[in-house]
Design an enzyme around this catalytic site. Structure first.
Site, PDB file in Angstrom:
ATOM      1  CB  SER A 118      -0.627  -0.192   1.425  1.00 31.91           C
ATOM      2  OG  SER A 118      -1.185   1.053   1.083  1.00 31.91           O
ATOM      3  CE1 TYR A 143      -3.611  -2.611   5.381  1.00 32.11           C
ATOM      4  CE2 TYR A 143      -2.956  -0.304   4.918  1.00 32.11           C
ATOM      5  CZ  TYR A 143      -3.434  -1.176   4.356  1.00 32.11           C
ATOM      6  OH  TYR A 143      -3.823  -2.005   3.109  1.00 32.11           O
TER       7      TYR A 143
END
Length: 265
Positions: A162, A175
């Site tokens: 990501s 995250y």
């Protein structure tokens, strides 16, 4: 030239390898029953690969993906990425059925939307779960399938990362940290699995999926409007990049490709 030097030269592969053909190859896609994983399964199957759709729960959804894939020889196999013994059983099942694994796409992962400033909400268990699901999980899967990938002699691993891993902006601080660690893992495993296996990463920004619960389409569109290309990233956009990395980036390894409409600029 000495005999030793000549032997070394013979072992060095030359460039000009050309496109990586997927016909006859086997591709394992974790998290393959939805989102980026399902889109990737469709893309790779369209290029001729036999697909193993890895899933944790939701067998019916995984089998639905399998039934919709072009070509034949596809299957769904349970692969809970937090359970190494279950992953080993999956590997044995796949090896018995196909006899090989050439491509591994680590698409499975999870997150929750928590404001970065709300440090109290990011308790130890939640932070640890971000690491287990988004770093240890892909590592465990790669470790489990590494012998088959190395045995193929021309294997490929693609980790779905990501943009959060480099910007530290994302669904929550755990995250973001996990995806940064995954990018580092891509480099480490690329080094140790070479030359038989290439390891690459793909890092999208917000993708139009239900991956982050509570994130609305309006929020995704708002993010896209602030990017240079002003485009909403769909799962198939990421899947196309993954397929391109597998089939065309023959001389690249240990790097993570950004697929974000220019959001990082």
């Amino acid at each position: 030239m000495s005999a030793e030097s000549a032997a070394v030269e013979r072992e060095v592969r030359r460039g000009g390898l050309g496109e990586y053909p997927l016909e006859g190859r086997v591709a394992v896609v974790t998290g393959g029953s939805s989102g980026i994983g399902a889109a990737t399964a469709r893309r790779l199957a369209g290029y001729g690969a036999r697909i193993v759709v890895g899933y944790n729960s939701g067998l019916e959804r995984a089998e639905s993906v399998v039934q919709g894939l072009p070509g034949d020889g596809h299957s769904a196999v349970r692969m809970p990425i937090e359970d190494t013994p279950a992953l080993e059983r999956a590997r044995h099942e796949i090896e018995e059925r196909y006899g090989r694994v050439d491509v591994l796409v680590n698409s499975a992962g999870a997150t929750q939307k928590i404001a970065h400033a709300d440090l109290a909400a990011m308790d130890d268990e939640l932070f640890d779960s971000m690491m287990r699901l988004n770093v240890r999980g892909p590592f465990a899967v790669t470790r489990t399938f590494a012998p088959l990938l190395v045995a193929s002699g021309d294997g490929v691993v693609v980790n779905v990362s990501s943009l959060s891993g480099t910007t530290a902006l994302g669904s929550n601080v755990g995250y973001c940290a996990a995806k940064a660690a995954l990018d580092n893992l891509t480099m480490s495993t690329a080094r140790v699995l070479a030359p038989e296996v290439r390891v690459l990463g793909v890092a999208p920004a917000a993708v139009e999926t239900d991956f982050v619960q509570g994130r609305s389409l309006d929020a995704i569109v708002a993010q896209a409007s602030g990017t240079p290309l002003k485009v909403v990233v769909h799962p198939d956009d990421v899947a196309e990049c993954i397929a391109g990395a597998v089939t065309h980036l023959r001389i690249a390894t240990g790097t993570t490709l950004v697929v974000d409409g220019g959001k990082h600029l």
